[in-house]
Design a protein around this motif. Structure first.
Motif, PDB file in Angstrom:
ATOM      1  N   GLN A   1     -40.499 -31.729  31.503  1.00  0.00           N
ATOM      2  CA  GLN A   1     -41.601 -32.642  31.824  1.00  0.00           C
ATOM      3  C   GLN A   1     -41.159 -34.082  31.627  1.00  0.00           C
ATOM      4  N   HIS A   2     -41.366 -34.914  32.642  1.00  0.00           N
ATOM      5  CA  HIS A   2     -40.983 -36.325  32.524  1.00  0.00           C
ATOM      6  C   HIS A   2     -42.173 -37.271  32.464  1.00  0.00           C
TER       7      HIS A   2
ATOM      8  N   ALA B   1     -42.986 -26.569  39.271  1.00  0.00           N
ATOM      9  CA  ALA B   1     -41.839 -26.672  38.363  1.00  0.00           C
ATOM     10  C   ALA B   1     -41.533 -25.328  37.706  1.00  0.00           C
ATOM     11  N   GLN B   2     -42.573 -24.645  37.238  1.00  0.00           N
ATOM     12  CA  GLN B   2     -42.367 -23.382  36.539  1.00  0.00           C
ATOM     13  C   GLN B   2     -41.946 -22.254  37.473  1.00  0.00           C
TER      14      GLN B   2
ATOM     15  N   PHE C   1     -42.398 -33.304  36.533  1.00  0.00           N
ATOM     16  CA  PHE C   1     -41.315 -32.476  36.004  1.00  0.00           C
ATOM     17  C   PHE C   1     -40.054 -32.693  36.834  1.00  0.00           C
ATOM     18  N   THR C   2     -38.918 -32.494  36.183  1.00  0.00           N
ATOM     19  CA  THR C   2     -37.627 -32.544  36.870  1.00  0.00           C
ATOM     20  C   THR C   2     -36.823 -31.310  36.495  1.00  0.00           C
TER      21      THR C   2
ATOM     22  N   GLN D   1     -47.167 -28.608  37.879  1.00  0.00           N
ATOM     23  CA  GLN D   1     -46.670 -27.729  36.821  1.00  0.00           C
ATOM     24  C   GLN D   1     -46.309 -26.355  37.378  1.00  0.00           C
TER      25      GLN D   1
ATOM     26  N   SER E   1     -37.473 -33.355  41.605  1.00  0.00           N
ATOM     27  CA  SER E   1     -38.626 -33.615  40.751  1.00  0.00           C
ATOM     28  C   SER E   1     -39.919 -33.296  41.492  1.00  0.00           C
TER      29      SER E   1
ATOM     30  N   PRO F   1     -36.847 -26.644  34.079  1.00  0.00           N
ATOM     31  CA  PRO F   1     -37.689 -27.831  34.277  1.00  0.00           C
ATOM     32  C   PRO F   1     -37.994 -28.542  32.966  1.00  0.00           C
TER      33      PRO F   1
ATOM     34  N   ASP G   1     -46.619 -37.642  31.445  1.00  0.00           N
ATOM     35  CA  ASP G   1     -47.933 -37.110  31.074  1.00  0.00           C
ATOM     36  C   ASP G   1     -48.989 -38.209  31.017  1.00  0.00           C
TER      37      ASP G   1
END
Length: 236
Positions: free
Chosen positions: A38-39, A29-30, A48-49, A26, A58, A36, A41
């Motif tokens: 989220q792909h 990605a951030q 994330f992508t 995370q 990703s 980004p 969970d």
């Protein structure tokens, strides 16, 4: 698409960074991705992508250890067609000259795991990195002025060793440090014909006993991420 990833087809880029910690995924990605999304969970293993310097990329958490990492690596390759996978993680240093916060670019990975013994019987398989990725990552690290080391590492199934001096045998044979996933990544990459590399930041030292904080391990070490992203996306 797979048992442990709920991303839809096309939601995961061909190039994937693989931290063990989902919260580091995370953070990556951030911090580094543009827009980004989220792909994944499933089981809290965040993925994330987004884009980095205009290129799709990703990041997917893998959990700790080769058994966990192997599941995600297998599914990313066979379920989503990922072709360039770079583990970004932390490790313990075995050698005095390899300091806390240095980078290790893992050329190869020894292991005490029994996973490859189940595959190859009494033969010993040597899991190695993709040379193109390794070379480019080293060049990027040098250009950025980051202190880095290239060589052999140890991928262990055991975090808490009964014998605190067991690592010294590996030191005698030039092994730089210890982590828990690279040998499985390199083996699966070879099996399925994709590129793989492991880039590590030294978070603790088995000789000097110096170590970083849990928060620092989770949310810093940005130099490692930039090296991995620049090298992977240039090669891919």
């Amino acid at each position: 698409m797979s048992l442990h990833l709920n991303a839809k087809e096309g939601q995961i880029a061909p190039t994937v960074l693989l931290p063990g910690d989902p919260r580091r995924a995370q953070h990556i990605a951030q911090t580094f991705f543009s827009d980004p999304v989220q792909h994944n969970d499933v089981r809290g293993m965040l993925g994330f992508t987004g884009t980095y310097k205009g290129k799709p990329v990703s990041v997917q958490g893998t959990g700790m250890g080769m058994a966990s990492a192997g599941i995600y690596i297998h599914e990313l390759i066979n379920g989503y067609g990922c072709t360039t996978l770079v583990r970004v993680g932390t490790c313990g240093s075995y050698r005095e000259e390899v300091h806390v916060r240095d980078l290790i670019l893992a050329q190869a990975a020894c292991t005490d795991s029994n996973i490859n013994n189940l595959r190859f019987g009494f033969a010993n398989y040597a899991p190695i990195a993709d040379f193109g990725l390794l070379l480019r990552a080293y060049q990027v690290a040098q250009q950025r002025g980051l202190r880095s080391h290239v060589g052999n590492i140890m991928s262990s199934d055991t975090f808490y060793q009964d014998d605190p001096d067991a690592f010294k045998q590996w030191v005698e044979f030039g092994v730089l440090g210890v982590e828990m996933e690279a040998a499985q990544l390199y083996t699966l990459a070879a099996k399925f014909g994709v590129r793989a590399l492991t880039v590590l930041t030294v978070s603790d030292h088995l000789i000097t006993r110096e170590e970083t904080t849990a928060e620092e391990r989770q949310t810093s070490f940005n130099g490692m991420i930039e090296v991995a992203l620049d090298a992977a996306l240039e090669i891919a």
